[in-house]
Write an enzyme that holds these catalytic residues in place. Structure first.
Site, PDB file in Angstrom:
ATOM      1  N   CYS A   1       0.676  -1.219   0.065  1.00  0.00           N
ATOM      2  CA  CYS A   1      -0.172  -0.091   0.061  1.00  0.00           C
ATOM      3  C   CYS A   1       0.849   1.275   0.018  1.00  0.00           C
ATOM      4  O   CYS A   1       0.333   2.044  -0.371  1.00  0.00           O
ATOM      5  CB  CYS A   1      -0.853  -0.071   1.209  1.00  0.00           C
ATOM      6  SG  CYS A   1      -1.930  -1.196   1.080  1.00  0.00           S
TER       7      CYS A   1
ATOM      8  N   HIS B   1      -3.089   7.563   2.499  1.00  0.00           N
ATOM      9  CA  HIS B   1      -3.445   6.115   2.094  1.00  0.00           C
ATOM     10  C   HIS B   1      -4.871   5.944   2.565  1.00  0.00           C
ATOM     11  O   HIS B   1      -4.910   6.282   3.774  1.00  0.00           O
ATOM     12  CB  HIS B   1      -2.622   5.230   2.525  1.00  0.00           C
ATOM     13  CG  HIS B   1      -2.988   3.714   2.137  1.00  0.00           C
ATOM     14  ND1 HIS B   1      -3.763   3.221   0.956  1.00  0.00           N
ATOM     15  CD2 HIS B   1      -3.042   2.499   2.875  1.00  0.00           C
ATOM     16  CE1 HIS B   1      -3.893   1.961   0.921  1.00  0.00           C
ATOM     17  NE2 HIS B   1      -3.697   1.658   2.153  1.00  0.00           N
TER      18      HIS B   1
ATOM     19  N   ASN C   1      -9.833   0.455  -0.193  1.00  0.00           N
ATOM     20  CA  ASN C   1      -8.614   0.532  -0.036  1.00  0.00           C
ATOM     21  C   ASN C   1      -8.135   0.030  -1.381  1.00  0.00           C
ATOM     22  O   ASN C   1      -8.311  -1.142  -1.797  1.00  0.00           O
ATOM     23  CB  ASN C   1      -7.991  -0.194   0.980  1.00  0.00           C
ATOM     24  CG  ASN C   1      -6.513  -0.088   1.209  1.00  0.00           C
ATOM     25  OD1 ASN C   1      -5.820  -0.122   0.482  1.00  0.00           O
ATOM     26  ND2 ASN C   1      -6.055  -0.881   2.281  1.00  0.00           N
TER      27      ASN C   1
HETATM   28  O1  UT7 Z   1      -3.933  -0.977   3.806  1.00  0.00           O
HETATM   29  C1  UT7 Z   1      -2.786  -1.630   4.330  1.00  0.00           C
HETATM   30  C2  UT7 Z   1      -2.900  -1.618   5.552  1.00  0.00           C
HETATM   31  N1  UT7 Z   1      -4.331  -2.467   6.264  1.00  0.00           N
HETATM   32  C3  UT7 Z   1      -4.917  -1.662   7.130  1.00  0.00           C
HETATM   33  O2  UT7 Z   1      -4.456  -0.437   7.697  1.00  0.00           O
HETATM   34  C4  UT7 Z   1      -6.132  -2.286   7.708  1.00  0.00           C
HETATM   35  C5  UT7 Z   1      -6.017  -2.127   9.245  1.00  0.00           C
HETATM   36  N2  UT7 Z   1      -7.130  -2.774  10.152  1.00  0.00           N
HETATM   37  C6  UT7 Z   1      -8.460  -2.268  10.028  1.00  0.00           C
HETATM   38  O3  UT7 Z   1      -8.728  -1.433   9.100  1.00  0.00           O
HETATM   39  C7  UT7 Z   1      -9.206  -2.827  10.850  1.00  0.00           C
HETATM   40  O4  UT7 Z   1      -8.515  -3.706  11.944  1.00  0.00           O
HETATM   41  C8  UT7 Z   1     -10.516  -3.924  10.459  1.00  0.00           C
HETATM   42  C9  UT7 Z   1     -11.497  -2.887   9.794  1.00  0.00           C
HETATM   43  C10 UT7 Z   1      -9.830  -4.885   9.205  1.00  0.00           C
HETATM   44  C11 UT7 Z   1     -11.075  -4.522  11.441  1.00  0.00           C
HETATM   45  O5  UT7 Z   1     -11.854  -3.635  12.323  1.00  0.00           O
HETATM   46  P1  UT7 Z   1     -11.521  -4.105  13.937  1.00  0.00           P
HETATM   47  O6  UT7 Z   1     -12.052  -2.934  14.772  1.00  0.00           O
HETATM   48  O7  UT7 Z   1      -9.892  -4.001  14.286  1.00  0.00           O
HETATM   49  O8  UT7 Z   1     -11.994  -5.294  14.435  1.00  0.00           O
HETATM   50  P2  UT7 Z   1     -11.352  -6.760  14.998  1.00  0.00           P
HETATM   51  O9  UT7 Z   1     -10.445  -7.389  13.796  1.00  0.00           O
HETATM   52  O10 UT7 Z   1     -10.886  -6.447  16.274  1.00  0.00           O
HETATM   53  O11 UT7 Z   1     -12.807  -7.465  14.915  1.00  0.00           O
HETATM   54  C12 UT7 Z   1     -13.796  -7.516  16.028  1.00  0.00           C
HETATM   55  C13 UT7 Z   1     -14.789  -8.132  15.864  1.00  0.00           C
HETATM   56  C14 UT7 Z   1     -14.675  -9.856  15.818  1.00  0.00           C
HETATM   57  O12 UT7 Z   1     -15.535 -10.333  16.551  1.00  0.00           O
HETATM   58  P3  UT7 Z   1     -15.439 -10.725  18.052  1.00  0.00           P
HETATM   59  O13 UT7 Z   1     -14.151 -11.704  17.945  1.00  0.00           O
HETATM   60  O14 UT7 Z   1     -15.334  -9.500  18.733  1.00  0.00           O
HETATM   61  O15 UT7 Z   1     -16.609 -11.627  18.151  1.00  0.00           O
HETATM   62  C15 UT7 Z   1     -14.619 -10.167  14.187  1.00  0.00           C
HETATM   63  O16 UT7 Z   1     -14.803 -11.373  14.063  1.00  0.00           O
HETATM   64  O17 UT7 Z   1     -15.619  -8.126  14.536  1.00  0.00           O
HETATM   65  C16 UT7 Z   1     -15.464  -9.356  13.743  1.00  0.00           C
HETATM   66  N3  UT7 Z   1     -15.508  -9.089  12.230  1.00  0.00           N
HETATM   67  C17 UT7 Z   1     -16.670  -8.628  11.423  1.00  0.00           C
HETATM   68  N4  UT7 Z   1     -17.850  -8.430  12.029  1.00  0.00           N
HETATM   69  C18 UT7 Z   1     -18.884  -8.142  10.979  1.00  0.00           C
HETATM   70  C19 UT7 Z   1     -14.535  -8.898  11.515  1.00  0.00           C
HETATM   71  N5  UT7 Z   1     -14.659  -8.509  10.226  1.00  0.00           N
HETATM   72  C20 UT7 Z   1     -15.914  -8.488  10.291  1.00  0.00           C
HETATM   73  C21 UT7 Z   1     -16.936  -7.904   9.361  1.00  0.00           C
HETATM   74  N6  UT7 Z   1     -18.275  -7.939   9.668  1.00  0.00           N
HETATM   75  N7  UT7 Z   1     -16.554  -7.897   8.005  1.00  0.00           N
END
Ligand code: UT7
Length: 322
Positions: free
Chosen positions: A114, A249, A279
């Site tokens: 990225c 980005h 993204n």
């Molecule tokens: O461009 C290159 C670099 N990439 C990035 O910068 C991406 C950086 N990361 C992010 O943008 C975020 O971490 C995400 C948007 C990918 C995820 O958001 P988060 O607030 O970090 O969520 P998480 O991974 O901690 O997951 C929280 C909860 C989990 O459930 P439990 O374990 O709390 O029950 C996940 O299973 O959300 C769940 N979850 C979802 N729920 C509904 C994960 N993906 C989804 C989804 N829909 N698509």
């Protein structure tokens, strides 16, 4: 007088097909509400089966060339940032050179995930400063939709396709004030995309899709981008208040908002494309730059800070007097 790199034209391309959060909610267990709240994304563009990084790069590049008012034959360096090339070789840059009907210039790809377009801008800037190039085409082009597992809700909600381009020309006045690029290969396991066809035996059986530990990447991105802001301003003896626009980005609104807060910028001074593009990896910064310049928000003489963070990890910035 030292040669400096000035932006003389920008271009962008987005495929026609729009994939909304609601459509993704029919593919995996997620919702429009969850995606929008956690990321800021509502829809993303998906390339057609006939499109490639090179074909999208061509459209963006031709637009930038037209805006710059130059002949493609004047370009002496093409740097394409992509993590989704059609072919391992030749490079997408060489394929683009052919599409632009340029017979003799230097063309190569940069792979910095990225952060690719910021790395490519940094390379272009060095070529211009040393006098090795006079007119440079920098492109970021990605078909992320083909390396995303559409059954993995933790990644498929995030990515989109597109290409952004910029033409830089050597002038006496900046232009690019400074670029700052970094890599730390110690974080490979947090964000990677396998290449099963050429991978070593022990990882050959992994599918060729993006693997990400999103939450850990998120935290690293916020901290690292905060540091790069300080580094960039200090290198130029500038204050936060000197920055007119942040062109980040586009990975997650919450990451971008943290960087804007660090700069004490309101979100009105941030060029946001995330909502309807997702993204687009190495294309995102150049697509946002193109949008901000073409719609008249970014004006000549203003100071703009470009920044990116991606797999590697890689990260970087470019401070530009437009
Ligand atoms: O461009 C290159 C670099 N990439 C990035 O910068 C991406 C950086 N990361 C992010 O943008 C975020 O971490 C995400 C948007 C990918 C995820 O958001 P988060 O607030 O970090 O969520 P998480 O991974 O901690 O997951 C929280 C909860 C989990 O459930 P439990 O374990 O709390 O029950 C996940 O299973 O959300 C769940 N979850 C979802 N729920 C509904 C994960 N993906 C989804 C989804 N829909 N698509």
């Amino acid at each position: 007088m030292k040669a400096r790199a000035k932006i003389i034209g920008t271009g962008g391309y987005l495929p026609d097909t729009i994939r909304t959060n609601d459509e993704i909610s029919e593919m995996v267990d997620t919702s429009d509400n969850w995606i929008y709240e956690r990321t800021g994304i509502k829809s993303r563009r998906i390339a057609s089966a006939e499109e490639s990084a090179a074909s999208m790069a061509e459209i963006a590049a031709k637009e930038a060339i037209e805006v710059a008012g130059i002949d493609a034959g004047e370009i002496d360096l093409i740097v394409v940032a992509t993590g989704t090339p059609d072919r391992v070789y030749p490079s997408t840059a060489c394929m683009l050179q052919h599409r632009l009907d340029i017979r003799d210039c230097v063309s190569f790809d940069v792979q910095a995930a990225c952060s690719g377009s910021v790395f490519a801008l940094s390379i272009a800037d060095q070529y211009i400063r040393t006098g090795a190039a006079d007119k440079v085409l920098v492109v970021g082009a990605e078909i992320c939709s083909r390396i995303v597992d559409w059954s993995d809700r933790s990644t498929c909600i995030l990515f989109g396709d597109g290409a952004g381009a910029v033409i830089l020309e050597a002038t006496e006045e900046p232009g690019i004030l400074s670029t700052h690029i970094h890599s730390d290969g110690g974080y490979e396991e947090l964000l990677y995309c396998p290449n099963p066809q050429v991978a070593k035996e022990s990882v050959k059986d992994q599918p060729g899709f993006i693997q990400m530990r999103g939450n850990e990447v998120f935290k690293m991105a916020v901290n690292t981008l905060g540091r790069i802001v300080d580094e960039t301003l200090a290198a130029n003896g500038l204050e936060k208040t000197d920055v007119d626009w942040l062109v980040p980005h586009q990975a997650n609104t919450r990451i971008i908002a943290a960087t804007a807060k660090k700069l004490r910028l309101s979100m009105d001074q941030v060029i946001m494309t995330l909502e309807n593009q997702g993204n687009t990896s190495s294309a995102s910064v150049l697509l946002a730059l193109n949008e901000g310049i073409r719609d008249g928000r970014i004006q000549r003489g203003q100071i703009i800070l470009l920044e990116a963070f991606g797999a590697g990890f890689t990260w970087g910035s470019a401070l530009i007097k437009y």
